[in-house]
Design a protein around this motif. Structure first.
Motif, short mmCIF file in Angstrom:
data_model
loop_
_atom_site.label_atom_id
_atom_site.label_comp_id
_atom_site.label_asym_id
_atom_site.label_seq_id
_atom_site.Cartn_x
_atom_site.Cartn_y
_atom_site.Cartn_z
N UNK A 1 0.85 -1.18 0.00
CA UNK A 1 0.00 0.00 0.00
C UNK A 1 0.89 1.23 0.00
N UNK A 2 0.67 2.13 -0.97
CA UNK A 2 1.47 3.34 -1.05
C UNK A 2 2.86 3.04 -1.57
N UNK A 3 3.77 3.99 -1.38
CA UNK A 3 5.13 3.81 -1.86
C UNK A 3 5.24 4.06 -3.34
N UNK A 4 6.25 3.43 -3.95
CA UNK A 4 6.51 3.64 -5.37
C UNK A 4 5.37 3.12 -6.23
N UNK A 5 5.07 3.90 -7.27
CA UNK A 5 4.06 3.46 -8.23
C UNK A 5 4.71 2.80 -9.44
N UNK A 6 6.03 2.95 -9.56
CA UNK A 6 6.77 2.32 -10.65
C UNK A 6 6.79 0.81 -10.44
N UNK A 7 6.23 0.02 -11.36
CA UNK A 7 6.16 -1.43 -11.15
C UNK A 7 7.53 -2.08 -11.02
N UNK A 8 8.54 -1.55 -11.72
CA UNK A 8 9.88 -2.14 -11.62
C UNK A 8 10.46 -1.95 -10.22
N UNK A 9 10.27 -0.75 -9.67
CA UNK A 9 10.78 -0.50 -8.33
C UNK A 9 10.01 -1.31 -7.29
N UNK A 10 8.69 -1.44 -7.50
CA UNK A 10 7.90 -2.27 -6.57
C UNK A 10 8.38 -3.71 -6.60
#
Length: 340
Positions: A311-320
């Protein structure tokens, strides 16, 4: 035809059939008394001696006493042939125990619902498992602890665009060329065996740093609310990681994870497994996102299954993805005594 059924009374197994036969015979007696007198007498004798059904026995005894003691046959006829009232409820008022019903819902997936009583009424106190389900029970079905993917919750491969889960790839190794040894390409393949070519360069990227806060607090309601806000289809499942051995208690796991800033909301021990509801939060400088984790440790064979929601945090899928990989590695490191 009716007489043959009455004479074969002992062969009738279903009590409902016996009751229906008794009611039909008594009513027919008032329509055809001469033909039914002897048959009804034999049927009443059988039914009053039948102890397989208390209702059938009492009904037959009632008919017998009514027919024998009634001074006017028409009175008995009006009682027996009148339309009976049907009950509009399937239970008595004293059976409607709201407190018991609420207690059974708390222990729904147990024998309590079969016996319709609390666990303390049929299990010794030292054998009762006090397990707090918070939030709703594990979203994966029981068969998901085997190394098969469940369609309801995506695996890492599905969640991250077909990229299979693996530890971070090591940097490419370049083999230096040895000194010429005078060897010649005798087969004409065109290869220079005196020099080993370096493998093609691999695309690499540095992992995003993962730093968890050392002091995070969530209430049970907050945890459940955050977990429910993320659809199960967006959860990431790590299925049946092999373990060297199962922990002996939940305290051992909670203590090991706590040193890595992964905290426990609730945990419990069942006969075949341990369950943990865990959470952690990134430092604000790295996004401040929450990681909610449900972990199941099977005792035999020992294995670890993780279900993770972010929940929250980076929205970049690679970083997630990078952070998710690091979180799994962090958990494995914390449980290094058990997870190879």
């Amino acid at each position: 035809a009716l007489e043959r059924v009455i004479d074969s009374y002992d062969n009738i197994i279903d009590d409902c059939v016996k009751t229906a036969l008794l009611a039909a015979s008594v009513k027919l007696f008032f329509q055809r008394p001469p033909e039914m007198q002897q048959m009804l007498g034999r049927l009443l004798k059988k039914a009053t001696e039948d102890v397989s059904s208390q209702d059938l026995h009492d009904r037959a005894l009632f008919y017998y006493r009514l027919l024998r003691s009634s001074p006017d046959p028409n009175v008995a006829k009006s009682i027996i042939t009148s339309k009976s009232m049907t009950m509009t409820t399937d239970q008595f008022a004293e059976e409607d125990d709201g407190e018991l019903r609420a207690a059974l819902m708390d222990e729904f997936n147990t024998l309590c619902t079969v016996y319709r009583c609390k666990a303390e009424n049929f299990i010794e106190e030292e054998n009762i498992v006090n397990f707090v389900k918070m939030p709703s029970d594990h979203p994966l079905p029981r068969e998901a602890v085997a190394p098969v993917a469940d369609p309801g919750v995506n695996t890492i491969t599905d969640q991250l665009g077909g990229t299979s889960f693996a530890p971070p790839a090591p940097a490419p190794v370049v083999v230096s060329a040895p000194a010429p040894s005078g060897e010649v390409d005798l087969l004409g393949f065109g290869d220079d065996v005196s020099v080993l070519s370096a493998p093609p360069p691999q695309s690499t990227h540095s992992l995003q740093s993962l730093s968890l806060k050392s002091n995070v607090s969530l209430t049970g309601d907050q945890y459940q609310s955050k977990w429910g806000s993320v659809p199960d289809t967006e959860a990431v499942a790590i299925l049946a990681l092999p373990m060297r051995s199962a922990p002996t208690s939940t305290d051992a796991v909670e203590g090991a994870l706590g040193t890595f800033h992964v905290f426990t909301m609730a945990s419990g021990e069942l006969p075949t497994e341990f369950k943990f509801f865990l959470y952690g939060q990134e430092e604000d400088t790295f996004g401040g996102g929450y990681f909610l984790i449900q972990a199941v440790v099977m005792k035999a064979p020992a294995s670890l299954t993780l279900t993770i929601k972010t929940i929250g945090g980076d929205v970049n899928p690679n970083k997630r993805k990078e952070k998710m990989d690091q979180l799994v590695e962090l958990i494995k490191s914390a449980l290094g005594e058990y997870v190879p």
